[in-house]
Enzyme design. Structure first.
Site, short mmCIF file in Angstrom:
data_model
loop_
_atom_site.label_atom_id
_atom_site.label_comp_id
_atom_site.label_asym_id
_atom_site.label_seq_id
_atom_site.Cartn_x
_atom_site.Cartn_y
_atom_site.Cartn_z
N GLY A 46 0.85 -1.34 0.15
CA GLY A 46 0.03 -0.10 0.25
C GLY A 46 0.83 1.18 -0.01
N GLN A 51 2.94 9.93 1.83
CA GLN A 51 4.12 9.03 1.64
C GLN A 51 4.94 9.68 0.49
OE1 GLN A 51 2.04 5.18 2.24
NE2 GLN A 51 4.24 4.94 3.66
N CYS A 90 5.90 -0.05 7.46
CA CYS A 90 5.63 1.11 6.42
C CYS A 90 6.88 1.56 5.89
CB CYS A 90 5.06 2.18 7.56
SG CYS A 90 4.58 3.75 6.84
N LEU A 91 6.31 2.02 4.73
CA LEU A 91 7.35 2.28 3.57
C LEU A 91 8.16 3.60 4.28
CD1 LEU A 91 5.67 1.52 0.11
CD2 LEU A 91 7.57 0.15 1.36
N HIS A 132 -4.58 0.73 7.47
CA HIS A 132 -3.07 1.41 7.42
C HIS A 132 -2.94 2.71 6.59
CE1 HIS A 132 1.36 1.27 8.05
NE2 HIS A 132 1.33 1.97 7.07
N GLU A 133 -3.29 2.39 5.23
CA GLU A 133 -3.35 3.50 4.41
C GLU A 133 -4.32 4.84 4.62
OE1 GLU A 133 -0.90 3.39 2.58
OE2 GLU A 133 -0.39 1.67 2.92
N HIS A 136 -3.06 6.99 7.29
CA HIS A 136 -2.09 7.73 6.60
C HIS A 136 -2.79 9.19 6.35
CE1 HIS A 136 2.12 6.39 6.80
NE2 HIS A 136 1.49 4.94 6.06
#
Length: 159
Positions: A46, A51, A90-91, A132-133, A136
Site C-alpha cells: 500500500g 508518503q 511502513c515504507l 493502514h493507508e 495515513h
C-alpha cells in the site's frame, strides 16, 4: 513509469490530515500510476499520497489477491467489525515493524479515478492494509498503534 521518492519519518506531511480530492483528471490518473509503480518498486502492499509528499486523500493497495490494484480516493470507513492483531511495517519507516490491533472487517466508501463512488468490503490482511493507508490520510502513523516492536527476522513467513 516514474518511481517517486518515498517520504520518511519525521517529515511533517506524514502527520497532516489530507485534503479532499475534487479534481479527477489526467494528472490524477498519472499520479495513481506513478504511486502504484513506486509501491511495487519498494515491495509494498500500500501507499498513501502523503508518503510521496502530497497531502491529498489518495491511497492504493494491492496485496496480490483477487482484488488486484485498489485505488482509494477520498476513502472513509463506514463499518468495521471484529479484531485482529498482526505485524505491520511502513515504507516511511524502513526496517521498523510492530504488532498492531485493527478491525478484522471493514466496509469502505471511496471514489475511483473518475470520481464515481463505490463500496468495498475487506477482511483479514486486506482490511489491515486498507486501514493502514486510510490512517495515513488522517495523519495517523502505525507507530502510534504498535503494541510491541520486533525485528524483521521475527516476521512469520507465510507459505
Amino acid at each position: 513509469m516514474t518511481i517517486l521518492d518515498i517520504v520518511k519519518y519525521p517529515d511533517p506531511v506524514l502527520e497532516q490530515k489530507c485534503e479532499t480530492v475534487t479534481v479527477f483528471d489526467k494528472r490524477l490518473i498519472r499520479l495513481l500510476s506513478n504511486m502504484y509503480d513506486t509501491m511495487l518498486e519498494a515491495d509494498g502492499v500500500g501507499l498513501a499520497a502523503p508518503q510521496i509528499g502530497i497531502a491529498k486523500r489518495i491511497a492504493i493497495v494491492d496485496i496480490d489477491d483477487k482484488h488486484g490494484k485498489i485505488e482509494l480516493i477520498n476513502p472513509e470507513i463506514v463499518d468495521e467489525e471484529g479484531e485482529q492483531v498482526g505485524p505491520e511495517g511502513c515504507l516511511s519507516f524502513p526496517d521498523l515493524y510492530g504488532e498492531v490491533k485493527r478491525a478484522d472487517y471493514v466496509k469502505v466508501r471511496a471514489q475511483n479515478r473518475k470520481g464515481k463512488w463505490y463500496e468495498l468490503e475487506a477482511r483479514g490482511f486486506l482490511a489491515r492494509a486498507i486501514q493502514h493507508e486510510i490512517d495515513h490520510l488522517n495523519g495517523v502513523l502505525f507507530t502510534s498503534k504498535v503494541l510491541r516492536y520486533f525485528e524483521p527476522d521475527e516476521l512469520e513467513v507465510e507459505g
